[in-house]
Design a protein around this motif. Structure first.
Motif, PDB file in Angstrom:
ATOM      1  N   SER A 132       0.930  -1.241  -0.270  1.00 38.58           N
ATOM      2  CA  SER A 132       0.522  -0.123   0.134  1.00 38.58           C
ATOM      3  C   SER A 132       0.654   1.209  -0.045  1.00 38.58           C
ATOM      4  CB  SER A 132      -1.445  -0.041   1.613  1.00 38.58           C
ATOM      5  OG  SER A 132      -2.041  -1.547   1.188  1.00 38.58           O
ATOM      6  N   LEU A 133       2.051   1.017   0.524  1.00 40.58           N
ATOM      7  CA  LEU A 133       2.941   2.773   1.036  1.00 40.58           C
ATOM      8  C   LEU A 133       2.867   2.471  -0.637  1.00 40.58           C
ATOM      9  CD1 LEU A 133       4.366   4.000   3.118  1.00 40.58           C
ATOM     10  CD2 LEU A 133       5.750   2.677   3.533  1.00 40.58           C
ATOM     11  N   MET A 134       4.287   1.287  -1.022  1.00 41.79           N
ATOM     12  CA  MET A 134       4.699   1.699  -2.346  1.00 41.79           C
ATOM     13  C   MET A 134       4.106   2.053  -3.599  1.00 41.79           C
ATOM     14  SD  MET A 134       7.437   1.308  -2.275  1.00 41.79           S
ATOM     15  CE  MET A 134       7.822   1.454  -4.368  1.00 41.79           C
ATOM     16  N   GLY A 135       2.206   1.876  -3.424  1.00 43.61           N
ATOM     17  CA  GLY A 135       0.940   2.293  -4.293  1.00 43.61           C
ATOM     18  C   GLY A 135       1.065   3.882  -3.800  1.00 43.61           C
ATOM     19  N   ALA A 136       1.345   4.444  -2.960  1.00 45.22           N
ATOM     20  CA  ALA A 136       0.397   6.230  -2.269  1.00 45.22           C
ATOM     21  C   ALA A 136       2.035   6.276  -3.242  1.00 45.22           C
ATOM     22  CB  ALA A 136       0.883   5.853  -1.227  1.00 45.22           C
ATOM     23  N   VAL A 137       3.031   5.955  -2.846  1.00 46.09           N
ATOM     24  CA  VAL A 137       4.054   6.763  -3.538  1.00 46.09           C
ATOM     25  C   VAL A 137       4.353   6.460  -4.535  1.00 46.09           C
ATOM     26  CG1 VAL A 137       6.759   6.122  -4.051  1.00 46.09           C
ATOM     27  CG2 VAL A 137       5.707   5.980  -1.720  1.00 46.09           C
ATOM     28  N   LYS A 138       3.941   5.504  -5.607  1.00 48.33           N
ATOM     29  CA  LYS A 138       3.571   5.579  -6.798  1.00 48.33           C
ATOM     30  C   LYS A 138       2.662   7.200  -7.641  1.00 48.33           C
ATOM     31  CE  LYS A 138       5.216   1.324  -7.915  1.00 48.33           C
ATOM     32  NZ  LYS A 138       4.940  -0.529  -7.968  1.00 48.33           N
ATOM     33  N   THR A 139       1.850   6.403  -6.583  1.00 47.71           N
ATOM     34  CA  THR A 139       0.906   7.613  -7.151  1.00 47.71           C
ATOM     35  C   THR A 139       1.401   9.010  -6.948  1.00 47.71           C
ATOM     36  OG1 THR A 139      -0.770   6.208  -6.549  1.00 47.71           O
ATOM     37  CG2 THR A 139      -1.684   7.891  -6.676  1.00 47.71           C
ATOM     38  N   SER A 140       1.579   9.614  -6.210  1.00 47.35           N
ATOM     39  CA  SER A 140       2.300  10.880  -5.819  1.00 47.35           C
ATOM     40  C   SER A 140       3.175  10.956  -6.651  1.00 47.35           C
ATOM     41  CB  SER A 140       2.935  10.302  -3.976  1.00 47.35           C
ATOM     42  OG  SER A 140       1.953  10.302  -3.686  1.00 47.35           O
ATOM     43  N   CYS A 141       4.358  10.408  -6.795  1.00 51.48           N
ATOM     44  CA  CYS A 141       5.171  11.076  -8.015  1.00 51.48           C
ATOM     45  C   CYS A 141       4.544  10.930  -8.793  1.00 51.48           C
ATOM     46  CB  CYS A 141       5.910   9.747  -7.726  1.00 51.48           C
ATOM     47  SG  CYS A 141       6.952   9.444  -6.313  1.00 51.48           S
ATOM     48  N   MET A 142       3.521  10.339  -9.728  1.00 44.97           N
ATOM     49  CA  MET A 142       3.002  10.233 -10.905  1.00 44.97           C
ATOM     50  C   MET A 142       2.307  11.812 -10.674  1.00 44.97           C
ATOM     51  SD  MET A 142      -0.027   8.353 -12.406  1.00 44.97           S
ATOM     52  CE  MET A 142      -1.659   8.967 -11.421  1.00 44.97           C
ATOM     53  N   ILE A 143       1.285  11.762  -9.922  1.00 46.15           N
ATOM     54  CA  ILE A 143       0.626  13.221 -10.105  1.00 46.15           C
ATOM     55  C   ILE A 143       2.099  14.370  -9.620  1.00 46.15           C
ATOM     56  CG2 ILE A 143      -0.477  14.980  -8.892  1.00 46.15           C
ATOM     57  CD1 ILE A 143      -2.080  12.552  -8.028  1.00 46.15           C
ATOM     58  N   PHE A 145       5.052  14.631 -10.877  1.00 47.96           N
ATOM     59  CA  PHE A 145       5.622  14.832 -12.095  1.00 47.96           C
ATOM     60  C   PHE A 145       4.388  15.160 -13.505  1.00 47.96           C
ATOM     61  CE2 PHE A 145       8.930  11.578 -10.974  1.00 47.96           C
ATOM     62  CZ  PHE A 145      10.136  11.729 -11.652  1.00 47.96           C
ATOM     63  N   ILE A 146       3.220  14.279 -13.681  1.00 46.60           N
ATOM     64  CA  ILE A 146       2.472  15.810 -13.852  1.00 46.60           C
ATOM     65  C   ILE A 146       2.529  17.315 -13.526  1.00 46.60           C
ATOM     66  CG2 ILE A 146      -0.083  15.355 -14.474  1.00 46.60           C
ATOM     67  CD1 ILE A 146      -0.035  12.869 -14.334  1.00 46.60           C
ATOM     68  N   ILE A 147       2.070  17.684 -12.050  1.00 44.33           N
ATOM     69  CA  ILE A 147       1.820  18.869 -11.938  1.00 44.33           C
ATOM     70  C   ILE A 147       3.252  20.113 -12.810  1.00 44.33           C
ATOM     71  CG2 ILE A 147       1.830  20.928 -10.281  1.00 44.33           C
ATOM     72  CD1 ILE A 147       0.025  18.451  -8.923  1.00 44.33           C
ATOM     73  N   VAL A 148       4.515  18.870 -12.465  1.00 43.56           N
ATOM     74  CA  VAL A 148       5.710  19.524 -13.107  1.00 43.56           C
ATOM     75  C   VAL A 148       5.916  19.447 -14.654  1.00 43.56           C
ATOM     76  CG1 VAL A 148       8.360  19.462 -13.054  1.00 43.56           C
ATOM     77  CG2 VAL A 148       6.865  19.151 -11.186  1.00 43.56           C
ATOM     78  N   MET A 201      -5.747  17.190 -19.925  1.00 38.14           N
ATOM     79  CA  MET A 201      -5.859  18.571 -18.898  1.00 38.14           C
ATOM     80  C   MET A 201      -4.976  19.165 -18.761  1.00 38.14           C
ATOM     81  SD  MET A 201      -8.809  19.057 -17.231  1.00 38.14           S
ATOM     82  CE  MET A 201     -10.677  18.298 -17.083  1.00 38.14           C
ATOM     83  N   VAL A 202      -3.523  18.001 -19.133  1.00 43.17           N
ATOM     84  CA  VAL A 202      -2.237  18.880 -18.675  1.00 43.17           C
ATOM     85  C   VAL A 202      -2.142  19.674 -19.694  1.00 43.17           C
ATOM     86  CG1 VAL A 202       0.226  18.477 -18.740  1.00 43.17           C
ATOM     87  CG2 VAL A 202      -1.379  17.415 -17.345  1.00 43.17           C
ATOM     88  N   LEU A 203      -2.424  19.036 -20.988  1.00 46.36           N
ATOM     89  CA  LEU A 203      -1.610  19.528 -22.616  1.00 46.36           C
ATOM     90  C   LEU A 203      -2.194  20.693 -22.848  1.00 46.36           C
ATOM     91  CD1 LEU A 203      -1.495  16.254 -24.286  1.00 46.36           C
ATOM     92  CD2 LEU A 203       0.428  17.685 -24.129  1.00 46.36           C
ATOM     93  N   THR A 204      -4.028  20.919 -22.262  1.00 50.31           N
ATOM     94  CA  THR A 204      -4.236  21.662 -22.786  1.00 50.31           C
ATOM     95  C   THR A 204      -4.787  23.016 -21.750  1.00 50.31           C
ATOM     96  OG1 THR A 204      -6.754  20.481 -21.779  1.00 50.31           O
ATOM     97  CG2 THR A 204      -6.254  20.520 -24.049  1.00 50.31           C
ATOM     98  N   ALA A 205      -4.919  22.851 -20.738  1.00 54.97           N
ATOM     99  CA  ALA A 205      -4.958  23.862 -19.561  1.00 54.97           C
ATOM    100  C   ALA A 205      -4.124  25.099 -19.695  1.00 54.97           C
ATOM    101  CB  ALA A 205      -4.083  23.176 -17.646  1.00 54.97           C
ATOM    102  N   SER A 206      -3.024  25.206 -19.859  1.00 52.29           N
ATOM    103  CA  SER A 206      -1.935  26.614 -20.475  1.00 52.29           C
ATOM    104  C   SER A 206      -2.530  27.001 -21.329  1.00 52.29           C
ATOM    105  CB  SER A 206      -0.909  26.189 -20.764  1.00 52.29           C
ATOM    106  OG  SER A 206      -0.241  25.265 -22.285  1.00 52.29           O
TER     107      SER A 206
END
Length: 289
Positions: A132-143, A145-148, A201-206
């Motif tokens: 569960s911990l690793m799943g949360a880390v992967k999801t958080s990293c994905m989000i 990276f998307i935000i960056v 969302m990421v590609l069109t937001a700006s």
């Protein structure tokens, strides 16, 4: 078709990762986005249920045959194990809607509650905890990276001046809010044929968000409308990510991708009708937030 259609509801009904990503991109309150998505989400659920019930009533061969009949009391007893989980969901979302906790604090409540339930049901092991911990880390990293990536894209777009030029075009042609929303909804439906929701969302937001702000459209309301467009895109060919997921989970070779797309069409149409309804009657979103 019903599975593919209902599978898209996770984008709209809190706690939705897509709403979190959009909130960060648009710099809007995630709590308000969660509240705005509740009523449209409930409406889609009720319309889906009604549609399935009517179709099954008109053509009983569409629905699986019931092998066992259970009384209401037997169903409640059998479903007693779901009550703690449902209670946890209400605690998490209730703390946000009631103003008792921020989304981050509510997430902490959810994690602690889930760990407590796992411990009480004797399913909490060291392995399941670390998984569960690793799943949360992967999801958080994905989000993250998307935000960056979205931040870099926004800066690049700002230097090119494209958002400003598009905003001037909106003013020049004097597009009404309804016209602009219709164009953008069609755009999201089209992009959904080739991209998954977060990338879209990421590609069109700006580019899209400055246009929406120039037209004086509420960004929270627009977030719900655009997510409905993304949901439709998940059910339309050639990509149709939700449809592909259903096809990948089926063992029956007799059910083709075309069959699932045909079965999903009516659910995509229902979501489209709801999107049009929300555009025409924005109070359906703005009622609570």
């Amino acid at each position: 078709g019903s599975l593919a259609g209902s599978g898209t509801l996770g984008l709209l009904i809190p706690p939705s990762i897509m709403l979190i990503v959009y909130g960060v991109l648009a710099q809007q309150s995630i709590s308000r986005l969660f509240i705005a998505g509740v009523l449209p989400g409930i409406m889609i659920i009720l319309i889906f249920m009604t549609y399935i019930a009517i179709r099954a009533k008109l053509n009983p061969s569409l629905a699986p045959k019931e092998k066992n009949n259970y009384t209401l009391l037997e169903k409640l007893i059998a479903g007693r194990h779901l009550f703690p989980v449902v209670g946890l969901i209400f605690c998490v979302l209730g703390s946000i809607y009631g103003g008792y906790a921020t989304p981050t604090e509510a997430a902490t409540i959810g994690v602690c509650g889930a760990l407590l339930l796992a411990w009480l049901t004797k399913t909490l092991t060291l392995k399941s905890f670390f998984d569960s911990l690793m799943g949360a880390v992967k999801t958080s990293c994905m989000i993250n990276f998307i935000i960056v990536g979205a931040a870099f894209l926004s800066v690049a777009m700002g230097y090119t001046g494209i958002p400003k030029q598009l905003g001037e075009i909106v003013n020049q042609y004097e597009l009404s809010q309804i016209s602009l929303l219709i164009i953008l909804t069609i755009l999201y439906i089209f992009l959904g044929c080739f991209l998954e929701g977060t990338s879209m969302m990421v590609l069109t937001a700006s580019v899209v968000l400055p246009m929406v702000q120039t037209a004086g459209i509420d960004l929270i309301w627009f977030g719900i409308v655009s997510l409905l467009g993304v949901e439709i895109g998940l059910l339309t060919p050639p990509l149709g990510l939700s449809v592909l997921t259903i096809k990948g989970s089926l063992d029956d070779p007799h059910i083709s991708l075309k069959d699932i797309f045909i079965g999903s069409f009516s659910f995509a149409l229902i979501i489209f009708v709801l999107a049009v309804t929300i555009v025409l009657y924005p109070n359906l979103c703005q009622l609570f937030y």
